[in-house]
Write a protein that holds these residues in place. Sequence first.
Motif, short mmCIF file in Angstrom:
data_model
loop_
_atom_site.label_atom_id
_atom_site.label_comp_id
_atom_site.label_asym_id
_atom_site.label_seq_id
_atom_site.Cartn_x
_atom_site.Cartn_y
_atom_site.Cartn_z
N ALA A 129 44.66 -22.66 -96.01
CA ALA A 129 44.88 -22.65 -94.56
C ALA A 129 45.37 -24.00 -94.05
O ALA A 129 45.09 -24.37 -92.91
CB ALA A 129 43.64 -22.20 -93.79
N LEU A 130 46.07 -24.72 -94.89
CA LEU A 130 46.72 -25.93 -94.39
C LEU A 130 47.89 -25.51 -93.52
O LEU A 130 48.53 -24.50 -93.78
CB LEU A 130 47.24 -26.78 -95.56
N MET A 131 48.15 -26.27 -92.46
CA MET A 131 49.27 -25.94 -91.59
C MET A 131 50.55 -26.47 -92.20
O MET A 131 50.68 -27.69 -92.38
CB MET A 131 49.05 -26.55 -90.21
N PRO A 132 51.49 -25.58 -92.54
CA PRO A 132 52.69 -26.03 -93.26
C PRO A 132 53.52 -27.04 -92.48
O PRO A 132 54.29 -27.79 -93.08
CB PRO A 132 53.48 -24.74 -93.50
N TRP A 133 53.35 -27.04 -91.15
CA TRP A 133 54.18 -27.92 -90.33
C TRP A 133 53.56 -29.30 -90.15
O TRP A 133 54.15 -30.16 -89.53
CB TRP A 133 54.45 -27.29 -88.97
N ARG A 134 52.35 -29.49 -90.66
CA ARG A 134 51.71 -30.80 -90.53
C ARG A 134 51.70 -31.50 -91.87
O ARG A 134 51.45 -30.88 -92.90
CB ARG A 134 50.26 -30.62 -90.06
N LEU A 181 42.77 -32.76 -88.74
CA LEU A 181 42.76 -31.68 -87.74
C LEU A 181 41.40 -31.50 -87.07
O LEU A 181 41.30 -31.41 -85.84
CB LEU A 181 43.21 -30.37 -88.39
N GLU A 187 40.63 -34.20 -84.70
CA GLU A 187 41.48 -34.05 -83.52
C GLU A 187 40.87 -33.03 -82.56
O GLU A 187 40.83 -33.26 -81.35
CB GLU A 187 42.87 -33.61 -83.99
N PHE A 245 50.09 -39.20 -101.09
CA PHE A 245 50.62 -37.92 -100.61
C PHE A 245 50.35 -37.70 -99.12
O PHE A 245 50.51 -36.61 -98.61
CB PHE A 245 50.02 -36.77 -101.42
N HIS A 268 53.27 -36.25 -97.22
CA HIS A 268 53.90 -35.04 -97.75
C HIS A 268 53.50 -33.82 -96.93
O HIS A 268 52.45 -33.79 -96.31
CB HIS A 268 53.50 -34.83 -99.20
N PHE A 269 54.36 -32.81 -96.99
CA PHE A 269 54.01 -31.53 -96.40
C PHE A 269 53.24 -30.71 -97.44
O PHE A 269 53.45 -30.90 -98.66
CB PHE A 269 55.26 -30.77 -95.96
N ALA A 272 53.58 -27.85 -98.65
CA ALA A 272 54.40 -27.13 -99.63
C ALA A 272 54.83 -28.01 -100.79
O ALA A 272 55.25 -27.51 -101.83
CB ALA A 272 55.63 -26.53 -98.94
N GLN A 273 54.74 -29.31 -100.60
CA GLN A 273 55.17 -30.22 -101.67
C GLN A 273 54.05 -30.52 -102.66
O GLN A 273 54.24 -31.28 -103.60
CB GLN A 273 55.68 -31.53 -101.05
N ARG A 279 39.71 -32.07 -95.49
CA ARG A 279 39.72 -31.70 -94.08
C ARG A 279 38.36 -31.17 -93.65
O ARG A 279 37.91 -31.39 -92.52
CB ARG A 279 40.79 -30.61 -93.85
#
Lengths: 272, 258
Positions: B81-86, B94, B97, B122, B125-126, B128-129, B142
């Motif tokens: 459940a990592l946010m791909p855009w972060r 998160l 925050e 890392f 990095h996103f 996905a990487q 997290r």
Amino acid sequence: MVSSSSNYPRQLAGLFAKAAPAVISVGLLLLAWELCARYSGIKPTILPAPSRVFAQAMLNREALVDNAIPTIRATLFGFACSLSAAFALSMLVDFFQPLRRALFPVFVISQTLPLVAIAPLVVLWFGFGLMPKVLLVALVTFFPMLVALVQGYEATEAEIGQVLRAMGAGRWRAFVLARLPSALPYFFAGLRISITYAVVGAIFAEYAGAAKGLGIYMLNAKNNFRPDLVLAAVGVSAAVTLVLFGLTVLLQHLAMPWERADRQAQGKGAGR
Amino acid sequence: MSRLELRHVRKAFGGLEVLADISLRVGAGEFVSILGPSGAGKSTLFQLLTGAQHGGGEMFFDGAPLDDHGGHFAFMPQRDALMPWRRILDNVTLGLEVQGVRRKAARARVAPLFAEFGLAGFERHFPAQLSGGMRQRAALLRTVVQERDMLLLDEPFGALDALTRTAMQRWLEQMWRHHRWTALLITHDVREAVFLSDRIYVLSARPAHIVREIKVPLPRPRSLGGDTARQASVEAEILDIILNPEPNPQPPKGYDHD
């Protein structure tokens, strides 16, 4: 596993390789048309050759540009209006689900209205100015954008929502942190489709009545038996659409920097 | 002193009884697992704890009834459940925050932990990487930086391939020995439960009740190999309980004794 692809020459070469088939197919099509127009004996007032269309477009370029500007303006204004409305409403619908059932049928009906019938009416009601064009552009683009956004929110990974809830995030936080970014790919897919509708919508509105614009220019050219000028205007509108389309792609690239990482990961596939 | 205590918790969805009677407790600094077949309602239990669902029975935290669910638990789901855009750094912060910690302070708090979690370098990095194991470590990071009283781990390695999963289990056992988090792990992997836990609650099939409470007699550290024969016998015992359920399941016994 981790590679930063800053290999621009190779990317450029790849871009050319990707564009080549499209260039070749369009080129062949134009060539066939040119040959057909030249050697079939059909009069140029019926079927003008592409070379003639191009020559006439160059001769009339001032008039074409002059008429393209109001069309672009109407497109962008209308699209901006429909985008803001779709965004506001998509949020409302996301927060109050019953609203969706109340409103969606209305919007579906709005999509079934034939433009041929509605465009002259809107011109009749709102005159020859910018207003009716903006309205028609908004009408054709609003619903696709709304659907894209609402669907995008719903595509949020359930487990991300669960994690946020456990962190103590309320609905608004969850919307901003998760649902909104999750909707971005859907938003841009909707944007790409809608922007092409938008140009067509604007031209249609002008066709029904306008002082200036590509639509009214096409109508006049047709009435003067100048299909070459009609096609020249079509070419201009296609170019405008392509540029706008390209802008949305560029915008997506800038707004979603993680997308490239996603694609690379999927490309490698099995490794993860 | 038990931190979390559940007494006769039950939950039904419509007519479907998912949790029949769950009583358990988790002590401070204890690693407890709930082991059961898939579809037994293990995740439903976590939903009750985090307040996503409401059911019957009583739940206590540090002796007080559990009503404000937000404060006590840090939750880690099966898929990271990592946010791909972060970027990883922003994914990891998160929780802070959401708690209202300023970005700079949050980043300063997580920065020293990247090395320990094998994620140094890392940060930018996103997701996905990263490889699956790294993503899962980022998800755990997290979870723990929220500094909640207790970790809820819902099959955290279930989506990983077998080798990565084993490596992650060893790594987690090591991490747990250093940090002594109070943790409740949901799993259907017997070996994982035995390897990681101090105690295991074995759950029946739906409607779920606790069939047996097992205290894992294996010494730590376990990640170095340890007593494999004893580990295997505990695993065999549990498998026997799960795969050969008694025809008339008795109400959970081991609740009072330790």
